[in-house]
Design an enzyme around this catalytic site. Structure first.
Site, PDB file in Angstrom:
ATOM      1  N   LYS A  88      -1.513  -6.741   0.298  1.00 15.93           N
ATOM      2  CA  LYS A  88      -1.413  -5.341   0.503  1.00 15.93           C
ATOM      3  C   LYS A  88      -1.360  -5.050   1.956  1.00 15.93           C
ATOM      4  CE  LYS A  88      -4.597  -2.785   0.221  1.00 15.93           C
ATOM      5  NZ  LYS A  88      -5.135  -2.092   1.240  1.00 15.93           N
ATOM      6  N   ASP A 116      -7.649   0.079  -4.992  1.00 15.51           N
ATOM      7  CA  ASP A 116      -6.369  -0.578  -4.633  1.00 15.51           C
ATOM      8  C   ASP A 116      -5.652  -1.255  -5.917  1.00 15.51           C
ATOM      9  OD1 ASP A 116      -6.210   0.263  -1.885  1.00 15.51           O
ATOM     10  OD2 ASP A 116      -7.181  -1.523  -1.168  1.00 15.51           O
TER      11      ASP A 116
END
Length: 300
Positions: free
Chosen positions: A17, A144
């Site tokens: 990410k 996240d």
């Protein structure tokens, strides 16, 4: 979504990410930070396999397996245990994690692995990824993890629970990690916000950027991204000054359009106008700094 050579096993990728932008709005009364971020995912990933087994286990392999340390508190197992609590009768199994992404690196490697575990368990048990129980477990596992479940470009707000998809073009990139771990808590501590503090003014909150629409060029996106920074970059530089060296190397590379840090660091990235520029830059930086982890590829 991948099949595996192990009989009855399933496999998923835990893609890195990357925070193309990261604005810290403020710190809430409960101690969590409200964030606004444009998130993309790279074409480099850990591989997670789930095989039939009567017990929930995790084995780590790959070039960075040792960096995982004790697996008993790994986010893969945490996500699996939380989902088993939320879904009675959930079938579990034996996970094998091939670790290739740096840890404590600002690219959500552990969160991506946990999200991959949730996708695998959803496939095994016939659950939808939109199942509220799975969504709640994702957020409970880590801030996240929700964005890593779909692993698609989006805006992320709140503490990570509010996601809106973005039509991001494929962005040629170079990612660098100096192989120095940076703890997220240390960076937020260096930022120094107390509960209730705001980092941005009310006018900034109201003036949220309008991101380019579908069909926009790389240049359009770079121009828009350049208007919003990563608020964690200055405190991260205090925690680990080598981040500045990494950014200097990226900004000095030929063809670079934008370079900044991802997440809380120490991974930094640069965007280029074409794949050739990214590959040439990545090769040059890797040759000059063989001690660094360097990946030339794409974000999407």
């Amino acid at each position: 979504m991948l099949a595996s050579t192990v009989t009855g096993a399933l496999q998923e990728q835990g893609r890195a990410k990357v925070n193309l932008t990261l604005r810290v709005v403020g710190r809430r009364a409960d101690g969590y930070h409200d964030l606004e971020s444009v998130v993309a995912f790279a074409d480099c990933a850990d591989q997670l396999t789930l095989a039939p087994s009567p017990e929930l286990t995790l084995t780590t392999t790959g070039p960075l397996a040792d960096a995982c340390g004790d697996t008993s508190d790994n986010l893969v197992l945490k996500a699996a245990r939380l989902l088993a609590e939320a879904v009675p009768g959930l079938t579990l199994g034996a996970f094998t994690l091939e670790k290739v992404l740096p840890v404590a690196a600002g690219i959500g490697g552990g969160s991506a692995d946990a999200a991959a575990a949730l996708r695998l368990l959803a496939r095994l048990n016939g659950l939808s990824l939109d199942d509220p129980r799975l969504q709640a477990v994702a957020l409970k596992t880590g801030a996240d993890v929700p964005v890593c479940v779909p692993s698609r470009a989006c805006t992320m707000t709140g503490v990570g629970e509010n996601l809106q998809p973005l039509a991001l073009p494929v962005l040629p990139c170079v990612m660098i990690n100096p192989r120095v771990p940076v703890a997220t808590k240390d960076v937020f501590q260096a930022l120094g916000l107390k509960p209730g503090d705001l980092l941005v003014g009310v006018s900034d909150v109201l003036a949220a950027p309008a991101w380019p629409k579908a069909g926009a060029s790389i240049g359009d996106w770079v121009a828009a991204l350049d208007q919003v920074k990563n608020d964690l970059e200055p405190p991260a530089l205090k925690v680990q000054p080598i981040i500045g060296t990494v950014l200097d190397a990226l900004r000095a590379s030929n063809g670079v359009l934008l370079a900044r840090m991802s997440g809380s660091g120490a991974t930094c990235f640069a965007i280029y106008g074409g794949d050739a520029d990214a590959k040439i830059a990545g090769a040059a930086i890797a040759a000059a700094h063989p001690e660094w982890w360097v990946h030339a590829g794409t974000l999407s």
